[in-house]
Design a protein around this motif. Structure first.
Motif, PDB file in Angstrom:
ATOM      1  N   PHE A 101       9.967 -25.332 -29.504  1.00  0.00           N
ATOM      2  CA  PHE A 101       9.964 -25.378 -28.100  1.00  0.00           C
ATOM      3  C   PHE A 101      11.311 -26.127 -27.580  1.00  0.00           C
ATOM      4  N   GLN A 102      11.772 -25.740 -26.558  1.00  0.00           N
ATOM      5  CA  GLN A 102      12.994 -26.401 -25.750  1.00  0.00           C
ATOM      6  C   GLN A 102      12.911 -27.703 -25.767  1.00  0.00           C
ATOM      7  N   ASP A 103      11.850 -28.248 -24.877  1.00  0.00           N
ATOM      8  CA  ASP A 103      11.903 -29.612 -24.360  1.00  0.00           C
ATOM      9  C   ASP A 103      11.013 -30.344 -25.585  1.00  0.00           C
ATOM     10  N   ALA A 104      11.558 -31.067 -26.568  1.00  0.00           N
ATOM     11  CA  ALA A 104      10.642 -31.672 -27.590  1.00  0.00           C
ATOM     12  C   ALA A 104       9.846 -32.854 -27.063  1.00  0.00           C
ATOM     13  N   LEU A 105      10.336 -33.457 -25.996  1.00  0.00           N
ATOM     14  CA  LEU A 105       9.780 -34.795 -25.425  1.00  0.00           C
ATOM     15  C   LEU A 105       8.432 -34.351 -24.844  1.00  0.00           C
ATOM     16  N   ALA A 106       8.429 -33.107 -24.110  1.00  0.00           N
ATOM     17  CA  ALA A 106       7.265 -32.663 -23.295  1.00  0.00           C
ATOM     18  C   ALA A 106       6.356 -31.983 -24.494  1.00  0.00           C
ATOM     19  N   ALA A 107       6.990 -31.325 -25.226  1.00  0.00           N
ATOM     20  CA  ALA A 107       6.000 -30.548 -26.605  1.00  0.00           C
ATOM     21  C   ALA A 107       5.368 -31.677 -27.215  1.00  0.00           C
ATOM     22  N   LEU A 108       5.738 -32.853 -27.731  1.00  0.00           N
ATOM     23  CA  LEU A 108       5.329 -33.672 -28.746  1.00  0.00           C
ATOM     24  C   LEU A 108       4.240 -34.674 -27.846  1.00  0.00           C
ATOM     25  N   ASN A 109       3.151 -34.982 -28.330  1.00  0.00           N
ATOM     26  CA  ASN A 109       2.108 -35.740 -27.876  1.00  0.00           C
ATOM     27  C   ASN A 109       2.709 -37.404 -28.018  1.00  0.00           C
ATOM     28  N   PRO A 110       2.842 -37.696 -26.762  1.00  0.00           N
ATOM     29  CA  PRO A 110       3.213 -39.174 -26.765  1.00  0.00           C
ATOM     30  C   PRO A 110       2.199 -40.300 -27.379  1.00  0.00           C
ATOM     31  N   MET A 111       0.845 -40.141 -27.457  1.00  0.00           N
ATOM     32  CA  MET A 111       0.157 -40.875 -27.939  1.00  0.00           C
ATOM     33  C   MET A 111      -0.157 -40.984 -29.191  1.00  0.00           C
ATOM     34  N   MET A 112       0.604 -39.839 -29.981  1.00  0.00           N
ATOM     35  CA  MET A 112       0.241 -39.772 -31.459  1.00  0.00           C
ATOM     36  C   MET A 112       1.646 -40.055 -32.147  1.00  0.00           C
ATOM     37  N   THR A 113       1.710 -40.872 -33.302  1.00  0.00           N
ATOM     38  CA  THR A 113       2.754 -40.854 -34.223  1.00  0.00           C
ATOM     39  C   THR A 113       3.350 -39.437 -34.426  1.00  0.00           C
ATOM     40  N   VAL A 114       4.778 -39.523 -34.724  1.00  0.00           N
ATOM     41  CA  VAL A 114       4.954 -37.985 -35.208  1.00  0.00           C
ATOM     42  C   VAL A 114       4.356 -37.711 -36.542  1.00  0.00           C
ATOM     43  N   GLY A 115       4.115 -38.606 -37.472  1.00  0.00           N
ATOM     44  CA  GLY A 115       3.582 -38.304 -38.842  1.00  0.00           C
ATOM     45  C   GLY A 115       2.316 -37.703 -38.678  1.00  0.00           C
ATOM     46  N   ALA A 116       1.673 -38.392 -37.491  1.00  0.00           N
ATOM     47  CA  ALA A 116      -0.122 -37.846 -37.199  1.00  0.00           C
ATOM     48  C   ALA A 116      -0.207 -36.355 -36.717  1.00  0.00           C
ATOM     49  N   GLN A 117       1.062 -36.198 -35.950  1.00  0.00           N
ATOM     50  CA  GLN A 117       1.166 -34.839 -35.271  1.00  0.00           C
ATOM     51  C   GLN A 117       1.647 -33.538 -36.456  1.00  0.00           C
ATOM     52  N   LEU A 118       2.488 -33.979 -37.292  1.00  0.00           N
ATOM     53  CA  LEU A 118       2.768 -33.359 -38.597  1.00  0.00           C
ATOM     54  C   LEU A 118       1.523 -32.940 -39.248  1.00  0.00           C
ATOM     55  N   ALA A 119       0.870 -33.967 -39.563  1.00  0.00           N
ATOM     56  CA  ALA A 119      -0.455 -34.014 -40.207  1.00  0.00           C
ATOM     57  C   ALA A 119      -1.478 -33.043 -39.832  1.00  0.00           C
ATOM     58  N   GLU A 120      -1.567 -32.963 -38.504  1.00  0.00           N
ATOM     59  CA  GLU A 120      -2.435 -32.120 -37.583  1.00  0.00           C
ATOM     60  C   GLU A 120      -1.876 -30.730 -38.032  1.00  0.00           C
ATOM     61  N   ALA A 121      -0.556 -30.456 -37.704  1.00  0.00           N
ATOM     62  CA  ALA A 121      -0.185 -29.065 -37.785  1.00  0.00           C
ATOM     63  C   ALA A 121      -0.421 -28.359 -39.038  1.00  0.00           C
ATOM     64  N   VAL A 122      -0.654 -29.332 -40.150  1.00  0.00           N
ATOM     65  CA  VAL A 122      -0.981 -28.830 -41.542  1.00  0.00           C
ATOM     66  C   VAL A 122      -2.633 -28.616 -41.516  1.00  0.00           C
ATOM     67  N   SER A 123      -3.102 -29.743 -41.131  1.00  0.00           N
ATOM     68  CA  SER A 123      -4.708 -29.762 -41.248  1.00  0.00           C
ATOM     69  C   SER A 123      -5.423 -28.677 -40.348  1.00  0.00           C
ATOM     70  N   VAL A 124      -4.993 -28.133 -39.369  1.00  0.00           N
ATOM     71  CA  VAL A 124      -5.506 -27.289 -38.406  1.00  0.00           C
ATOM     72  C   VAL A 124      -5.630 -26.018 -39.089  1.00  0.00           C
ATOM     73  N   HIS A 125      -4.898 -25.717 -40.292  1.00  0.00           N
ATOM     74  CA  HIS A 125      -4.852 -24.158 -41.009  1.00  0.00           C
ATOM     75  C   HIS A 125      -5.400 -24.589 -42.398  1.00  0.00           C
ATOM     76  N   ASP A 126      -5.664 -25.653 -42.744  1.00  0.00           N
ATOM     77  CA  ASP A 126      -6.130 -26.023 -44.070  1.00  0.00           C
ATOM     78  C   ASP A 126      -7.045 -27.427 -44.079  1.00  0.00           C
ATOM     79  N   PRO A 127      -8.228 -27.392 -43.428  1.00  0.00           N
ATOM     80  CA  PRO A 127      -8.741 -28.698 -43.562  1.00  0.00           C
ATOM     81  C   PRO A 127      -9.096 -29.600 -44.574  1.00  0.00           C
ATOM     82  N   SER A 128      -8.955 -28.769 -45.787  1.00  0.00           N
ATOM     83  CA  SER A 128      -9.372 -29.394 -46.936  1.00  0.00           C
ATOM     84  C   SER A 128      -8.343 -30.221 -47.676  1.00  0.00           C
ATOM     85  N   VAL A 129      -7.001 -30.398 -47.039  1.00  0.00           N
ATOM     86  CA  VAL A 129      -6.065 -31.303 -47.507  1.00  0.00           C
ATOM     87  C   VAL A 129      -6.514 -32.841 -47.005  1.00  0.00           C
TER      88      VAL A 129
END
Length: 332
Positions: A101-129
């Motif tokens: 997305f164009q506006d990264a600051l608006a698209a990213l969750n300010p309450m989560m670390t960037v590592g947690a958000q990347l982890a969530e992007a993976v786990s939502v499609h593969d909960p077994s990780v």
């Protein structure tokens, strides 16, 4: 009719129209747009604000607002997306097709670390990780997009990163599941030229690594020249011209394309005064019949009162203008 190009495409869009329901009546944002996108290829969609670029990307992703209706066909790997339910689309988005997305600051969750958000992007499609594997995957993704000291950065929040780093995090989120198609909507807007070049380099390196196809939405023709393989020019929701990047820059055949290029500083030509396209695009609720550009076009004649058909000009090069062949023969 059998379309070999469509059959081999990762993403195939045919006659895609988007209409918004408003208090002023229906507004056509996109009018029968068609294109194909192949593995390892970058297709850039360009045009002025309001040309339909973002409507196209949102329609492909299934993210249009509730007051919008999409018609036509969007096929990803041969599978039709427009008739999928929200649940079915959620399984496709992020895994097969993703968006930066164009506006990264608006698209990213300010309450989560960037590592947690990347982890969530993976786990939502593969909960077994496992959690440990997710943490390592987040660090790996930050490293792939060129963020220094990725392990430390993974524990930080979006506001602790620079604008360029946040945009790289958005790219990392988009490629977390190595999708076939990555849509980048104005990924370098509001970034300075140095950071812009770094972000474009990241996109190019990611594509080399994953062989993903990139659909680049932008108004910046300098970005297009540096990254795109093919270019599609939109105006008032219609395709004006489509061509490989070099023919489009050196042999543009549509007056609108020429107008956009004339406003672009170029180091490959002698210095000259930059020009602008006269007038303004028509109101979305009052678009004239025929060629939508004719009221601003210096080459318009009586034939432009009817909607022009695409004129073939070479390999992969078409322009929707009755004078396309004549205009293409003149050096811009």
């Amino acid at each position: 009719m059998h379309d070999a190009n469509q059959e081999s495409a990762l993403l195939s869009v045919r006659d895609l129209s988007v209409t918004y329901r408003t208090d002023a009546g229906p507004v056509a944002a996109l009018d029968r747009l068609s294109f194909d996108l192949h593995a390892g290829e970058t297709l850039s969609i360009v045009g002025e604000s309001g040309s339909g670029k973002s409507a196209a990307s949102l329609a492909v992703m299934g993210l249009l607002p509730r007051n919008a209706v999409a018609e036509g066909s969007v096929r990803l790997g041969g599978r039709e997306l427009l008739n999928l339910s929200d649940r079915e689309l959620r399984a496709v988005r992020g895994r097969r097709i993703a968006m930066v997305f164009q506006d990264a600051l608006a698209a990213l969750n300010p309450m989560m670390t960037v590592g947690a958000q990347l982890a969530e992007a993976v786990s939502v499609h593969d909960p077994s990780v496992s959690r440990a594997a997710l943490r390592e995957r987040a660090v790996e993704l930050l490293d792939v997009v060129g963020i220094p000291d990725p392990r430390t950065r993974a524990g930080q929040y979006p506001h602790e990163l620079s604008g360029g780093m946040r945009q790289r995090v958005m790219i990392a989120t988009g490629i977390a599941n190595e999708p076939d198609v990555l849509i980048a909507d104005e990924p370098t807007t509001a970034l300075d030229v140095t950071v812009q070049a770094q972000v474009l380099d990241v996109l190019a390196r990611v594509q080399d690594r994953t062989r993903s196809a990139i659909l680049l939405i932008t108004h910046d023709l300098g970005v297009v020249a540096g990254l795109a393989d093919r270019v599609l020019v939109l105006y008032c929701g219609r395709k004006m011209e489509e061509a490989p990047v070099e023919p489009l820059f050196y042999e543009p055949a549509h007056p609108y394309t020429r107008g956009l290029l004339a406003a672009l500083p170029r180091i490959d030509r002698s210095p000259r005064r930059l020009t602008q396209i006269a007038g303004q695009p028509p109101s979305p609720t009052e678009r004239p019949p025929g060629c939508p550009f004719r009221n601003r076009c210096p080459h318009a004649d009586e034939r432009c009162a009817e909607s022009p058909r695409p004129v073939p000009l070479g390999a992969g090069h078409t322009a929707a203008c009755v004078r396309a062949q004549e205009i293409a023969s003149v050096t811009p």
